[in-house]
Design an enzyme around this catalytic site. Structure first.
Site, PDB file in Angstrom:
ATOM      1  N   LYS A 159     -10.538   6.143 -28.008  1.00  0.00           N
ATOM      2  CA  LYS A 159      -9.937   5.566 -26.802  1.00  0.00           C
ATOM      3  C   LYS A 159      -9.352   6.731 -25.998  1.00  0.00           C
ATOM      4  O   LYS A 159      -8.148   6.985 -26.006  1.00  0.00           O
ATOM      5  CB  LYS A 159      -8.841   4.552 -27.176  1.00  0.00           C
ATOM      6  CG  LYS A 159      -9.380   3.135 -27.347  1.00  0.00           C
ATOM      7  CD  LYS A 159      -8.288   2.123 -27.537  1.00  0.00           C
ATOM      8  CE  LYS A 159      -7.648   1.674 -26.246  1.00  0.00           C
ATOM      9  NZ  LYS A 159      -8.461   0.785 -25.407  1.00  0.00           N
TER      10      LYS A 159
HETATM   11  N1  PMP Z   1     -13.937  -1.951 -26.223  1.00  0.00           N
HETATM   12  C1  PMP Z   1     -13.231  -1.215 -25.347  1.00  0.00           C
HETATM   13  C2  PMP Z   1     -13.966  -0.271 -24.460  1.00  0.00           C
HETATM   14  C3  PMP Z   1     -11.838  -1.345 -25.276  1.00  0.00           C
HETATM   15  O1  PMP Z   1     -11.143  -0.611 -24.401  1.00  0.00           O
HETATM   16  C4  PMP Z   1     -11.194  -2.263 -26.111  1.00  0.00           C
HETATM   17  C5  PMP Z   1      -9.693  -2.413 -26.042  1.00  0.00           C
HETATM   18  N2  PMP Z   1      -9.028  -1.534 -26.888  1.00  0.00           N
HETATM   19  C6  PMP Z   1     -11.960  -3.005 -27.012  1.00  0.00           C
HETATM   20  C7  PMP Z   1     -13.327  -2.832 -27.036  1.00  0.00           C
HETATM   21  C8  PMP Z   1     -11.320  -3.992 -27.956  1.00  0.00           C
HETATM   22  O2  PMP Z   1     -10.543  -3.332 -28.914  1.00  0.00           O
HETATM   23  P1  PMP Z   1      -9.258  -4.020 -29.560  1.00  0.00           P
HETATM   24  O3  PMP Z   1      -9.679  -5.335 -30.056  1.00  0.00           O
HETATM   25  O4  PMP Z   1      -8.867  -3.097 -30.652  1.00  0.00           O
HETATM   26  O5  PMP Z   1      -8.227  -4.110 -28.499  1.00  0.00           O
END
Ligand code: PMP
Length: 305
Positions: A159
């Site tokens: 991220k």
């Molecule tokens: N894909 C992307 C590109 C994201 O930014 C997120 C958000 N963090 C997710 C998927 C979903 O991840 P999570 O369930 O851990 O929030």
């Protein structure tokens, strides 16, 4: 979505007033984008605010940083404690939490290694990211003309701040065309994920989601959905998905910390319709789990107290 200020933001080990949480304009990450971040939510429970899967988020923050060769100057435990402090200070029982690791002021140029590493954690009240209407009746999706970056261009598992320029291009394209959110294909033409959510289709009663190798982030909500599906005896598998698979899905939905579980109403104007039974079950179970209402998932919560 506008930010509602709270009292304090945690910066490098201390709680500072919201308005004083500032950085210099020559902050390295502002120029080159090499920071990492997380998105976390706290929910009201019968024991006050509780953070959903806090430790997993902070572990992922550390992993994102390590992929970009950034040494986070705080341990996972310290970041978890700091998050609880910020939420406690805000007095909120429901909020979104944004930890950010960024390269600070003092160095310029593309070698980030000598830069100071700063960490901030803020929280504020945040409603349904894709809207209440979307959560209830489903969102309208557009397959983007922008491809998810190949993992050998940028690590899609991280991220990373600058990596989200790719997501923003797709989001703006979709919103300007009148859709709620974009679906991104990878450079091989398979479905990867959305701009800030993982994606799923339901076919013949099975849940199918793209594998991480397709460029999907290892979502923490995705992991919760896998567990919920398995506990309900529903097959959950990772498989490459074609754009046309989306068009003829029995059901489709998205997941993410900010968005939560959101049904898909249509893709490129091909109508999937109102939320189906599997989507509704996953959504309702998730909504209960985050609020401490499902006994078997209570260990997903860290109580602020
Ligand atoms: N894909 C992307 C590109 C994201 O930014 C997120 C958000 N963090 C997710 C998927 C979903 O991840 P999570 O369930 O851990 O929030």
């Amino acid at each position: 979505m506008p930010i509602t200020p709270t009292k304090k933001i945690w910066m490098d080990g201390t709680l500072v007033d919201w308005d004083d949480a500032k950085v210099h304009v020559l902050t390295h990450t502002l120029h080159y984008g090499s920071g990492v971040f997380e998105g976390i939510r706290a929910y009201p429970t019968d024991r006050g605010a509780a953070v959903f899967r806090l430790r997993e988020h902070m572990v992922r923050l550390h992993q994102s940083a390590s992929m970009l060769l950034i040494d986070v100057p705080f341990t996972v435990d310290e970041l978890c404690d700091a998050t609880l402090d910020v939420i406690r200070e805000s007095g909120l029982d429901s909020c979104y939490v944004r930890p950010l690791v960024f390269l600070g002021y003092g160095e310029m140029g593309l070698n980030p290694l000598p830069c100071p590493v700063n960490v901030a954690i803020a929280c504020w009240p945040w409603g349904a990211y894709l809207g209440d209407e979307g959560k209830q009746h489903g969102v309208r999706m557009q397959v983007s003309s922008w491809r998810r970056m190949d993992p050998n261009i940028n690590p899609s598992a991280a991220k990373g701040v600058g990596i989200y320029v790719n997501s923003q291009l797709a989001k703006v394209e979709a919103v300007k065309a009148g859709y709620d959110e974009a679906i991104m294909l990878n450079t091989h033409g398979f479905v990867a994920e959305c701009t800030g959510e993982n994606i799923y289709i339901v076919r013949n009663g099975d849940i199918i989601t793209p594998p991480l190798a397709a460029g999907a982030l290892d979502g923490i909500t995705r992991d919760a959905i896998r567990t919920i599906a398995k506990d309900q005896g529903i097959s959950f598998r990772e498989e490459n998905i074609l754009r046309s698979d989306l068009y003829i899905a029995d059901e489709a939905f998205l997941s993410g910390t900010a968005a939560e579980v959101v049904p898909v109403r249509s893709v490129d104007d091909r109508v999937i319709g109102e939320p189906g039974p599997i989507t509704k079950m996953i959504q309702e179970t998730y909504e209960g789990a985050v609020r401490g209402q499902v006994d078997q998932y209570k260990d997903w919560l860290t109580y602020v107290e």
